[in-house]
Design an enzyme around this catalytic site. Structure first.
Site, PDB file in Angstrom:
ATOM      1  N   GLU A  22       0.944  -1.341   0.033  1.00 56.29           N
ATOM      2  CA  GLU A  22       0.178  -0.125   0.124  1.00 56.29           C
ATOM      3  C   GLU A  22       0.972   1.206   0.085  1.00 56.29           C
ATOM      4  OE1 GLU A  22      -2.844  -0.349   3.212  1.00 56.29           O
ATOM      5  OE2 GLU A  22      -4.243  -1.246   2.006  1.00 56.29           O
ATOM      6  N   HIS A  48     -10.563  10.926   3.024  1.00 50.14           N
ATOM      7  CA  HIS A  48     -10.244   9.834   1.995  1.00 50.14           C
ATOM      8  C   HIS A  48     -10.468  10.640   0.764  1.00 50.14           C
ATOM      9  CE1 HIS A  48     -10.030   6.741  -0.888  1.00 50.14           C
ATOM     10  NE2 HIS A  48      -9.728   5.924   0.085  1.00 50.14           N
ATOM     11  N   ARG A  85      -2.463  11.148   0.163  1.00 49.24           N
ATOM     12  CA  ARG A  85      -3.746  11.045   0.357  1.00 49.24           C
ATOM     13  C   ARG A  85      -4.240  12.444   0.762  1.00 49.24           C
ATOM     14  NH1 ARG A  85      -6.869   6.450   3.987  1.00 49.24           N
ATOM     15  NH2 ARG A  85      -6.447   5.202   2.383  1.00 49.24           N
ATOM     16  N   HIS A 124     -12.695  10.068   6.990  1.00 48.17           N
ATOM     17  CA  HIS A 124     -12.166   8.527   6.890  1.00 48.17           C
ATOM     18  C   HIS A 124     -11.867   7.962   8.332  1.00 48.17           C
ATOM     19  CE1 HIS A 124     -11.494   4.926   4.924  1.00 48.17           C
ATOM     20  NE2 HIS A 124     -10.239   4.910   5.002  1.00 48.17           N
ATOM     21  N   ARG A 180      -2.351   9.161   9.837  1.00 47.51           N
ATOM     22  CA  ARG A 180      -2.216   7.751   9.642  1.00 47.51           C
ATOM     23  C   ARG A 180      -1.720   6.898   8.528  1.00 47.51           C
ATOM     24  NH1 ARG A 180      -6.747   3.091   8.307  1.00 47.51           N
ATOM     25  NH2 ARG A 180      -6.931   4.744   6.877  1.00 47.51           N
TER      26      ARG A 180
HETATM   27  C1  LIG Z   1     -14.580   2.092   4.581  1.00 42.74           C
HETATM   28  C2  LIG Z   1     -13.396   2.029   5.610  1.00 42.74           C
HETATM   29  C3  LIG Z   1     -12.075   1.050   5.171  1.00 42.74           C
HETATM   30  C4  LIG Z   1     -11.182   1.054   6.054  1.00 42.74           C
HETATM   31  N1  LIG Z   1     -10.041   0.344   5.637  1.00 42.74           N
HETATM   32  C5  LIG Z   1      -9.023   0.022   6.653  1.00 42.74           C
HETATM   33  C6  LIG Z   1      -7.968  -0.650   6.325  1.00 42.74           C
HETATM   34  O1  LIG Z   1      -8.085  -1.485   5.189  1.00 42.74           O
HETATM   35  N2  LIG Z   1      -6.998  -1.073   7.169  1.00 42.74           N
HETATM   36  C7  LIG Z   1      -7.158  -0.437   8.450  1.00 42.74           C
HETATM   37  O2  LIG Z   1      -6.245  -0.689   9.353  1.00 42.74           O
HETATM   38  N3  LIG Z   1      -8.159   0.399   8.602  1.00 42.74           N
HETATM   39  C8  LIG Z   1      -8.888   0.709   7.872  1.00 42.74           C
HETATM   40  N4  LIG Z   1      -9.937   1.474   8.342  1.00 42.74           N
HETATM   41  C9  LIG Z   1     -10.276   2.211   9.541  1.00 42.74           C
HETATM   42  C10 LIG Z   1     -10.402   0.814  10.671  1.00 42.74           C
HETATM   43  O3  LIG Z   1     -11.473   0.296  10.096  1.00 42.74           O
HETATM   44  C11 LIG Z   1     -10.969   1.585  11.960  1.00 42.74           C
HETATM   45  O4  LIG Z   1      -9.926   2.629  12.387  1.00 42.74           O
HETATM   46  C12 LIG Z   1     -11.034   0.486  12.861  1.00 42.74           C
HETATM   47  O5  LIG Z   1     -11.819  -0.536  12.297  1.00 42.74           O
HETATM   48  C13 LIG Z   1     -11.571   0.878  14.286  1.00 42.74           C
HETATM   49  O6  LIG Z   1     -11.803  -0.264  15.232  1.00 42.74           O
HETATM   50  P1  LIG Z   1     -12.780   0.166  16.365  1.00 42.74           P
HETATM   51  O7  LIG Z   1     -12.932  -1.076  17.118  1.00 42.74           O
HETATM   52  O8  LIG Z   1     -11.894   1.196  17.105  1.00 42.74           O
HETATM   53  O9  LIG Z   1     -14.023   0.914  15.958  1.00 42.74           O
HETATM   54  P2  LIG Z   1     -15.204   0.248  15.185  1.00 42.74           P
HETATM   55  O10 LIG Z   1     -14.889  -0.910  14.468  1.00 42.74           O
HETATM   56  O11 LIG Z   1     -15.996   1.423  14.454  1.00 42.74           O
HETATM   57  O12 LIG Z   1     -16.299  -0.243  16.292  1.00 42.74           O
HETATM   58  C14 LIG Z   1     -16.985   0.778  17.192  1.00 42.74           C
HETATM   59  C15 LIG Z   1     -17.990   0.158  17.786  1.00 42.74           C
HETATM   60  O13 LIG Z   1     -18.348   1.067  19.012  1.00 42.74           O
HETATM   61  C16 LIG Z   1     -20.157   0.924  18.780  1.00 42.74           C
HETATM   62  N5  LIG Z   1     -20.221   2.289  19.394  1.00 42.74           N
HETATM   63  C17 LIG Z   1     -20.002   3.485  18.978  1.00 42.74           C
HETATM   64  N6  LIG Z   1     -20.554   4.572  19.787  1.00 42.74           N
HETATM   65  C18 LIG Z   1     -21.113   3.884  20.823  1.00 42.74           C
HETATM   66  C19 LIG Z   1     -21.811   4.200  21.947  1.00 42.74           C
HETATM   67  N7  LIG Z   1     -22.045   5.507  22.450  1.00 42.74           N
HETATM   68  N8  LIG Z   1     -22.276   3.207  22.820  1.00 42.74           N
HETATM   69  C20 LIG Z   1     -22.313   1.764  22.454  1.00 42.74           C
HETATM   70  N9  LIG Z   1     -21.602   1.507  21.426  1.00 42.74           N
HETATM   71  C21 LIG Z   1     -20.964   2.693  20.624  1.00 42.74           C
HETATM   72  C22 LIG Z   1     -20.374   0.726  17.287  1.00 42.74           C
HETATM   73  O14 LIG Z   1     -21.761   0.466  17.144  1.00 42.74           O
HETATM   74  C23 LIG Z   1     -19.223  -0.288  16.923  1.00 42.74           C
HETATM   75  O15 LIG Z   1     -19.552  -1.685  17.483  1.00 42.74           O
HETATM   76  C24 LIG Z   1     -11.080   1.670   7.516  1.00 42.74           C
HETATM   77  C25 LIG Z   1     -12.081   2.481   7.718  1.00 42.74           C
HETATM   78  C26 LIG Z   1     -13.483   2.676   6.971  1.00 42.74           C
HETATM   79  C27 LIG Z   1     -14.536   3.248   7.317  1.00 42.74           C
END
Ligand SMILES: Cc1cc2nc3c(=O)[nH]c(=O)nc-3n(C[C@H](O)[C@H](O)[C@H](O)COP(=O)(O)OP(=O)(O)OC[C@H]3O[C@@H](n4cnc5c(N)ncnc54)[C@H](O)[C@@H]3O)c2cc1C
Length: 533
Positions: A120, A239, A285, A344, A379
């Site tokens: 990447e 993005h 980016r 993003h 990032r």
């Molecule tokens: C389209 C897209 C593509 C991406 N591609 C990549 C990639 O290829 N590689 C990479 O490293 N990163 C990528 N990212 C970034 C990465 O996906 C995220 O940074 C990472 O998944 C975050 O994980 P997390 O567990 O912190 O949050 P999330 O996976 O967003 O989970 C958050 C959780 O908290 C819950 N929640 C939120 N607020 C509350 C609340 N107040 N009360 C109760 N529950 C709540 C939500 O429902 C969810 O279950 C991408 C992001 C997007 C949007």
């Protein structure tokens, strides 16, 4: 174990809020210790983790090293990456990939059976583990959800939104939750001695975003409202090529399309990136995002043109993007794709140390809601899933290793806080203001206006959700106003260069953000007063 809201007891030792990679992985690492996982959306939905397309970065290739991975991370972060944090993150990557394999994540393999590694932008080696091309996030969350559902020590409660943290003497005592499907219902409180916030990012605070609607920054807000220190709130990654076919969130047109030769053109058919950077469409980016933003702001429009580069091969090479375009009524083989930059990823978040501890005792934060110092001002692609897994594991280890605590005390009955149905236009107005005033290209005047507006909403609204949303918006605007330079994802047209005086991370409490807004408000009133002769 899966429990309905009705079976909720009101005390628990460890509560994890969030059902994305950070939350689920932390719960599994804590097993067999009993934990409760709360998620606003059903597991597998409403989490950015499930939408990740690229994969996870790990220095696994022959000739690659944790040091090289860390160096790329530091270079991407525009001077603000904590180098120790980046190196430790890179060193722990292979171990966390092993964990995910053990949970059944089917990472792609090469003909010799070794993990297949993708390349990447800004990575100096092939180091992205992925699943069936662009399905990494979905496969990871499917495997972890299955593992969580099979683990008897993990209680999962879906459909509850955390809306406030309770503290006593800067130590966590519990969390207040409300049903997502009925925000006028009486809130529920759970007493807890350890809370892990894993609520993801803030993208949905912006009108154009790739993030799910749950990514409203409410986790960040409730920590800030409880007094937690917030780091680097101003650093948001945009993005450059979200597909504008009337969907919210907007589908992504992957960077790989430009890698294949697709160009960026305006409504007159001109390639506008040629004049902006020697690498044109393949520039970093944030530079491409600003180029796209500027064309749209000038009224010329911006399009991703894959007609010559891919034409009839589009559907076969990029099935996900193709399907999004067709669903939006356009054929990318024969038509340019309308695009815009979209919020993003949030580099900022709840300030945490190497164990994931926040400045509030008993409050840990992991994943996108946290700010560890690994990303600095920008990032590096595929480092965020890695950071979520690494810190979730460290948090579990830290909680498991802490001295056996006295169990959480039941909380005294609280008077239910007032709430009213969130007026949708207010949220939409706020999202539009974030995009226009706190977006890809910022300046002092618009940031000041935004900060004053968000502070007023945060102070005056009777709606708990809107208040939380405005709290996070205020922190981002106040951080961006205070950083009078341009660096990484943060660009100020009134301060377009990087300045050594700002070569440090931002650390800010909500009180400080409010004070900035209040000074701006006084300044605006003063300026509006008629000058007396
Ligand atoms: C389209 C897209 C593509 C991406 N591609 C990549 C990639 O290829 N590689 C990479 O490293 N990163 C990528 N990212 C970034 C990465 O996906 C995220 O940074 C990472 O998944 C975050 O994980 P997390 O567990 O912190 O949050 P999330 O996976 O967003 O989970 C958050 C959780 O908290 C819950 N929640 C939120 N607020 C509350 C609340 N107040 N009360 C109760 N529950 C709540 C939500 O429902 C969810 O279950 C991408 C992001 C997007 C949007």
């Amino acid at each position: 174990m899966n429990n309905s809201i009705h079976n909720l007891t009101n005390t628990d030792d460890i509560v994890i809020i969030g059902g994305g990679l950070a939350g689920l992985f932390c719960a599994l690492k804590l097993a067999p210790r009993p934990v409760t996982v709360i998620s606003a959306a059903p597991l597998g939905q409403g989490a950015s983790s499930a939408w990740a397309q690229g994969g996870i970065a790990a220095a696994l290739a022959e000739g690659d090293s944790a040091e090289a991975h860390a160096a790329d991370t530091v270079a991407a972060g525009a001077g603000l990456v904590d180098e120790e944090v980046a190196l430790a993150l890179a060193r722990e990557a292979p171990g966390r990939i092993e964990d995910l394999l053990r949970h059944g994540v089917p990472f792609d393999r090469d003909l010799e059976g070794k993990l297949a590694l993708g390349r990447e932008a800004a990575h100096s080696a092939r180091r992205i583990v992925h699943v069936r091309g662009d399905m990494a996030g979905q496969a990871i969350i499917a495997a972890l959800t299955e593992a969580v559902r099979k683990t008897p020590s993990i209680r999962v409660i879906e459909g509850l939104v955390a809306e406030a943290l309770m503290t006593e003497d800067n130590a966590i005592t519990g969390v207040q939750l409300r049903r997502r499907d009925d925000i006028t219902a009486k809130p529920v409180t759970i007493a807890a001695r350890a809370i892990v916030l894993a609520t993801g990012g803030i993208g949905h605070l912006y009108a154009v975003t790739t993030n799910p609607q749950e990514a409203l920054g409410t986790g960040l807000a409730i920590a800030a409202r409880a007094g937690a220190v917030i780091a680097d709130p101003e650093f948001v990654q945009f993005h450059p090529t979200a597909i504008m076919v009337g969907r919210d969130p907007a589908p992504l047109a992957t960077e790989a399309l430009r890698g294949e030769g697709a160009t960026l053109i305006n409504g007159k058919g001109e390639r506008f990136m040629l004049a902006r950077h020697p690498d044109a469409e393949l520039a970093p980016r944030d530079i491409v995002a600003r180029g796209v933003f500027a064309e749209i702001a000038a009224g010329r429009g911006a399009f991703l043109d894959a007609r010559a580069a891919l034409g009839p091969r589009f559907a076969e090479k990029f099935p996900t993007v193709h399907a999004s375009c067709i669903a939006g009524g356009l054929d990318p083989a024969t038509q340019p794709i309308p695009i815009a930059p979209a919020a993003h990823y949030h580099m900022g978040g709840i300030a945490v140390d190497a164990r994931g501890r926040s400045s509030i005792e008993g409050l840990w934060a992991g994943g996108e809601v946290a700010s560890t110092g690994a990303h600095g001002a920008n990032r590096l692609a595929s480092n965020s899933l890695l950071e979520a897994a690494v810190y979730a594991a460290r948090i579990a280890e830290d909680i498991a290793g802490s001295a056996a605590p006295s169990p959480a005390r039941a909380l005294a009955e609280q008077p239910p806080p007032r709430n009213c149905v969130m007026p949708v236009p207010s949220t939409n107005n706020l999202r539009r203001l974030m995009s226009s005033h706190v977006g890809v290209i910022r300046d002092g005047e618009h940031l000041a206006e935004a900060a004053r507006t968000f502070a007023a909403i945060e102070r005056d609204t009777g709606n708990v959700t809107l208040r939380n949303v405005a709290t996070t918006a205020l922190l981002v605007a106040a951080g961006a106003f205070s950083r009078r330079e341009s660096r990484g994802g943060h660009f100020r047209s009134d301060h377009p260069t990087e300045k050594s005086a700002f070569a440090h991370r931002t650390m800010m409490t909500l009180g400080e953000a409010r004070a900035i807004a209040s000074r701006l408000d006084q300044g605006a009133r003063h300026a509006a007063q008629p000058i007396m002769a």
